[in-house]
Design a protein around this motif. Structure first.
Motif, short mmCIF file in Angstrom:
data_model
loop_
_atom_site.label_atom_id
_atom_site.label_comp_id
_atom_site.label_asym_id
_atom_site.label_seq_id
_atom_site.Cartn_x
_atom_site.Cartn_y
_atom_site.Cartn_z
N ASP A 75 0.84 -1.21 0.00
CA ASP A 75 0.00 0.00 0.00
C ASP A 75 0.87 1.25 0.00
OD1 ASP A 75 -2.42 -1.29 -0.06
OD2 ASP A 75 -2.67 -1.32 2.12
N CYS A 76 1.96 1.20 0.75
CA CYS A 76 2.85 2.36 0.84
C CYS A 76 3.45 2.71 -0.52
CB CYS A 76 3.95 2.08 1.85
SG CYS A 76 5.13 3.42 2.06
N ILE A 77 3.89 1.70 -1.28
CA ILE A 77 4.53 1.99 -2.56
C ILE A 77 3.51 2.38 -3.63
CG2 ILE A 77 6.50 0.49 -2.05
CD1 ILE A 77 5.35 -1.62 -3.84
N ARG A 78 2.21 2.23 -3.34
CA ARG A 78 1.17 2.70 -4.26
C ARG A 78 0.79 4.15 -3.98
NH1 ARG A 78 -1.38 -2.06 -2.48
NH2 ARG A 78 -0.95 -3.83 -3.84
N HIS A 79 1.01 4.61 -2.76
CA HIS A 79 0.54 5.94 -2.35
C HIS A 79 1.31 7.06 -3.03
CE1 HIS A 79 -1.40 4.39 1.65
NE2 HIS A 79 -2.14 4.15 0.58
N ASP A 80 0.66 8.21 -3.12
CA ASP A 80 1.27 9.38 -3.75
C ASP A 80 2.05 10.24 -2.75
OD1 ASP A 80 0.10 8.60 -6.13
OD2 ASP A 80 -1.71 9.79 -5.76
N THR A 81 1.80 10.04 -1.47
CA THR A 81 2.48 10.83 -0.45
C THR A 81 3.21 9.90 0.51
OG1 THR A 81 0.46 10.84 0.89
CG2 THR A 81 0.83 12.72 -0.56
N PRO A 82 4.33 10.35 1.06
CA PRO A 82 5.09 9.50 1.99
C PRO A 82 4.34 9.29 3.29
CG PRO A 82 6.01 11.71 1.94
CD PRO A 82 4.98 11.65 0.84
N PRO A 83 4.68 8.24 4.03
CA PRO A 83 4.03 8.02 5.32
C PRO A 83 4.28 9.19 6.25
CG PRO A 83 5.37 6.12 4.67
CD PRO A 83 5.71 7.23 3.73
N SER A 84 3.31 9.47 7.10
CA SER A 84 3.49 10.55 8.07
C SER A 84 4.53 10.13 9.10
CB SER A 84 2.17 10.87 8.77
OG SER A 84 1.73 9.73 9.52
N ASP A 85 5.04 11.09 9.84
CA ASP A 85 6.07 10.79 10.83
C ASP A 85 5.57 9.78 11.86
OD1 ASP A 85 7.83 12.47 9.60
OD2 ASP A 85 7.34 14.19 10.87
N GLY A 86 4.28 9.86 12.19
CA GLY A 86 3.76 8.94 13.19
C GLY A 86 3.69 7.51 12.70
N ALA A 87 3.39 7.34 11.39
CA ALA A 87 3.26 5.99 10.84
C ALA A 87 4.56 5.49 10.25
CB ALA A 87 2.17 5.99 9.77
N ASP A 88 5.58 6.36 10.27
CA ASP A 88 6.80 6.03 9.56
C ASP A 88 7.84 5.32 10.43
OD1 ASP A 88 9.51 7.79 8.00
OD2 ASP A 88 8.55 5.92 7.41
N SER A 89 7.45 4.80 11.55
CA SER A 89 8.38 4.08 12.41
C SER A 89 8.34 2.60 12.07
CB SER A 89 8.02 4.28 13.88
OG SER A 89 6.82 3.58 14.18
N SER A 90 9.32 1.88 12.58
CA SER A 90 9.34 0.44 12.34
C SER A 90 8.16 -0.26 13.00
CB SER A 90 10.65 -0.15 12.87
OG SER A 90 10.78 0.08 14.26
N LEU A 91 7.42 0.47 13.87
CA LEU A 91 6.26 -0.13 14.52
C LEU A 91 5.17 -0.50 13.52
CD1 LEU A 91 5.94 2.11 17.73
CD2 LEU A 91 6.91 -0.19 17.53
#
Length: 273
Positions: A75-91
């Protein structure tokens, strides 16, 4: 160098096929299961030992956890915008991230999405054409069952009579050298009324995301210069891009320069584009 047979390739990738079968049996669609397993295989190539971990932990729960994280990556590589800082952790992908010593998170996959997509499509277009072929696996299962039965019957005898390997399994494995037919590599697209997109915008959108993946874009032929096209067709360089774009869905929406584009798998019509 010895030439591998189709049977050799299927035997080598038996675990990969087993993961696919298990995901389908657990309710994941075949399209999504193919993408997930191909991602697992690509992760192995870049040093993330997902398949090794699954082999060491043959548990449905582990497979489903890693599959869920794989879907988050896809899903991430399909999106047009990068993950937000909150979702961008290894969690967001904790189990996958735990398999490497270096930090690994969704932003890594977003920043390298063109490399990821290229690697996944190469797998799907290569050995994936065998791994995910139900007919070939049915043939192999039948042959192995007959061979095992022959071996059991031959115990105590001087010579066993084994079944002949089907020619579909005996033939050499040759990677695909020519693209599949254009129709199978196409998506039918429609635009919001009065807000069409031009070919250049569409090509630029997908090229920026996934690299050189579009062969051409065709638009509706309008009757007057003032009329605007309402639909079109994207021809990708590989059929596997269609599976990654749709990921088992009938219809997907993209927003390109503020305008909506709806896409689905192309079906041949009487008046094709």
């Amino acid at each position: 160098m010895a030439v591998l047979s189709v049977r050799d390739v299927l035997a080598f990738h038996k675990l990969d096929r087993g993961m696919y079968d298990k995901l389908v049996a657990l309710g994941t669609t075949p399209e999504v299961s193919r993408n997930v397993v191909a991602l697992f295989m690509w992760l192995e190539l870049i040093g993330v030992d997902v398949i090794v971990y699954i082999r060491s932990n043959p548990d449905h729960y582990i497979l489903l956890r890693l599959a869920a994280e794989a879907e988050s990556i896809l899903d991430c590589i399909r999106h047009d915008t990068p993950p937000s800082d909150g979702a961008d952790s290894s969690l967001a992908i904790p189990l996958t991230a735990s398999l490497v010593n270096e930090p690994l998170n969704l932003r890594f996959f977003y920043c390298h999405r063109d490399v990821a997509v290229r690697g996944i499509t190469q797998i799907l277009d290569g050995v994936g054409t065998l791994i995910f072929d139900d007919y070939l696996h049915a043939l192999l299962a039948e042959y192995e069952a007959e061979a095992q039965a022959a071996e059991a019957d031959a115990r105590g005898r001087a010579k066993a009579v084994f079944p002949m390997l089907p020619r579909e399994l005996a033939r050499p494995y040759l990677p695909r050298v020519s693209p599949t037919p254009e129709d199978s590599r196409s998506m039918f697209i429609t635009f919001s009324k009065g807000f069409p997109l031009n070919r250049e915008d569409i090509v630029e959108y997908f090229t920026e995301k996934w690299g050189d993946c579009v062969e051409r874009v065709m638009m509706e032929k309008t009757t007057t210069s003032a009329a605007m096209p309402t639909y079109g067709r994207i021809v990708f360089t590989s059929e596997s891009f269609i599976g990654l774009v749709l990921n088992g869905k009938q219809l997907v929406k993209f927003t390109i320069k503020g305008r909506q584009l709806w896409a689905r798998k192309y079906e041949q019509r009487k008046n094709p584009i």
